[in-house]
Design a protein around this motif. Sequence first.
Motif: not given
Ligand code: B4P
Length: 195
Positions: A22-24, A40-42, A67-69, A97-99, A175-179
Amino acid sequence: GFMEDLRKCKIIFMIGGPGSGKGTQCTKLVEKYGFTHLSTGELLRNELSSESERSKLIRDIMERGDLVPTGIVLALLKEAMIASLSDTKGFLIDGYPREVKQGEEFGRKIGDPHLVICMDCSADTMTNRLLQRSQSSPRVDNNTRTIVKRLETYYRASIPVVAYYETKTQLHKINAEGTPEEVFLQVCKAIDSIF
Ligand code: B4P
């Protein structure tokens, strides 16, 4: 007021499992479309720098992979939206949203999104990516135990969010499996379909 200015803005949700990218993708979208990206994670990780009781609570929950409240997350999100409302091309909201409850609250307090992008990725791929990231980034949730728990939380709480929006607004599954580049092409198609 807030609600009036908001009505002129497009709202896009980016949802998907931990490590689905997602973040990427959001970083790439900001570059191309100039959206305001709110993760929201950030927002929650930024809260961890203080020594408050609330900060301790958030850290414990994130370390457990729970999940944070919703009240805490939505307050941070709304505050960040208000701060950039005057000059935005639209909000790209990542990790929310996460739920289902979070989606309902957002709908009541702010409004429903115009588009939901759902990043589809296998548990194996997500796990491998997160383990790889754990070698370079010092996050509280970058360890095997937390990763397993985060995946469980995702399948239990977040998968129902997809069904919730399927009939309510435009939902595009990617489909988020690719590059990152391959995934980005699909994400852009979804965005272009609403603008
Ligand atoms: P998030 O910050 O959302 O964390 P994430 O799911 O790890 O991130 P993301 O999916 O963005 O992955 P990324 O691009 O970084 O949440 C962290 C925590 O915060 C949660 O567990 C929860 O506790 C809390 N939280 C957040 N939101 C909340 C909400 N709404 N309610 C309650 N609690 C909440 O990619 C991951 C890695 O993969 C990176 O290293 C990246 O370089 C690599 N990558 C990405 N895409 C790739 C690809 N296509 N191919 C190869 N590698 C790839």
